[in-house]
Design a protein around this motif. Structure first.
Motif, short mmCIF file in Angstrom:
data_model
loop_
_atom_site.label_atom_id
_atom_site.label_comp_id
_atom_site.label_asym_id
_atom_site.label_seq_id
_atom_site.Cartn_x
_atom_site.Cartn_y
_atom_site.Cartn_z
N UNK A 94 0.83 -1.21 0.00
CA UNK A 94 0.00 0.00 0.00
C UNK A 94 0.87 1.26 0.00
N UNK A 95 1.92 1.22 0.78
CA UNK A 95 2.84 2.36 0.83
C UNK A 95 3.48 2.61 -0.54
N UNK A 96 3.88 1.53 -1.22
CA UNK A 96 4.45 1.68 -2.55
C UNK A 96 3.44 2.22 -3.56
N UNK A 97 2.17 1.83 -3.41
CA UNK A 97 1.14 2.35 -4.31
C UNK A 97 1.00 3.86 -4.16
N UNK A 98 1.00 4.34 -2.93
CA UNK A 98 0.88 5.78 -2.70
C UNK A 98 2.09 6.53 -3.25
N UNK A 99 3.28 5.97 -3.08
CA UNK A 99 4.48 6.62 -3.62
C UNK A 99 4.43 6.68 -5.15
N UNK A 100 3.96 5.60 -5.76
CA UNK A 100 3.84 5.57 -7.22
C UNK A 100 2.80 6.58 -7.70
N UNK A 101 1.69 6.70 -6.98
CA UNK A 101 0.65 7.66 -7.36
C UNK A 101 1.17 9.10 -7.27
N UNK A 102 1.93 9.39 -6.24
CA UNK A 102 2.50 10.74 -6.11
C UNK A 102 3.48 11.02 -7.23
#
Length: 260
Positions: free
Chosen positions: A154-162
């Protein structure tokens, strides 16, 4: 002598042939053909008449009647009028393109500088750090490494979205909406993670309480020994007094009897 004469004749013919050719070409070039000129004039501007008249009357009567009205001057005039209309259309298109270019220049400038991240970036970064810190508490609270890996995704998904929003070609207004949506998702998942950690802590404490054993010491022997000592002390007091105390009787041989 005859050979010299022949050679001289050949040389004169060689030098005289270009001169004759030039004169012949000049004559052909400047030879005026009135019939052809009339035909070209009628075809170009529609004036004059086709000659010889008897030839066209016999062989090309229909062409002779309509040749003047089908001249190229009419088509040139129409082409000129259409050209002026095209100039107006071209000016209108040029003005529209210039206006559009100005708008696109402003759009490009708006898309090159990420003002939305300057306004919302610190808030998103702080919340993302809190989310990462809570993820690091999972194993300590009793969770498994698989649980931690799931939340790391989930943390990686948020970083990718940013990162995708920062690299996207979009205006700052739309970029800000995307940042706020990402921030809302991080807050939501962080609350869910906190609830999960609380559940892990409660589960761990409950398991510890259930696994704990009650080891109460058995003091029955001590209690009995204390009662026996008190009973013995009471007997010695009665014996030493040579009398009868409440609840007991003495005998001559010093035996103490305690009545219940």
């Amino acid at each position: 002598m005859k050979n010299v004469t022949k050679l001289f004749s050949v040389v004169m013919m060689i030098f005289a042939s270009p001169i004759l050719e030039v004169h012949a070409q000049s004559y052909v070039t400047y030879n005026h053909d009135e019939a052809k000129m009339n035909q070209i004039t009628v075809q170009e501007i529609g004036s004059g008449g086709l000659t010889p008249a008897f030839y066209y009357d016999v062989f090309h009567r229909s062409y002779q009647r309509s040749a003047g009205s089908k001249n190229k001057l009419t088509y040139r005039s129409l082409a000129g009028v259409a050209g002026w209309q095209q100039v107006e259309d071209a000016d209108s298109v040029k003005a529209s393109l210039e206006k559009r270019a100005e708008i696109e220049a402003l759009n490009v400038a708006d898309r090159q500088i990420d003002l939305a991240w300057l306004a919302e970036g610190q808030k998103i970064t702080n919340k993302l750090n809190d989310f990462q810190n809570n993820i690091n508490r999972i194993v300590g609270a009793g969770g498994t490494f698989n649980d931690k890996e799931r939340w790391d995704n989930y943390y990686g998904i948020f970083r990718c979205a940013i990162k995708a929003t920062q690299d996207a070609y979009m205006p700052n207004s739309q970029r800000k909406k995307e940042y706020l949506a990402i921030y809302a998702d991080i807050c939501k998942e962080n609350e869910t993670l906190i609830k999960f950690i609380v559940q892990l802590n409660n589960r761990t404490r409950t398991a510890e309480l259930l696994e704990a054993t009650c080891s109460r010491p058995n003091h029955n022997g001590a209690f009995a020994r204390a009662v026996y000592n008190r009973w013995r002390d009471a007997g010695w007091k009665v014996q030493s007094g040579n009398g009868t105390s409440d609840g007991g009787s003495g005998s001559a041989d010093g035996t103490v009897t305690i009545q219940e």
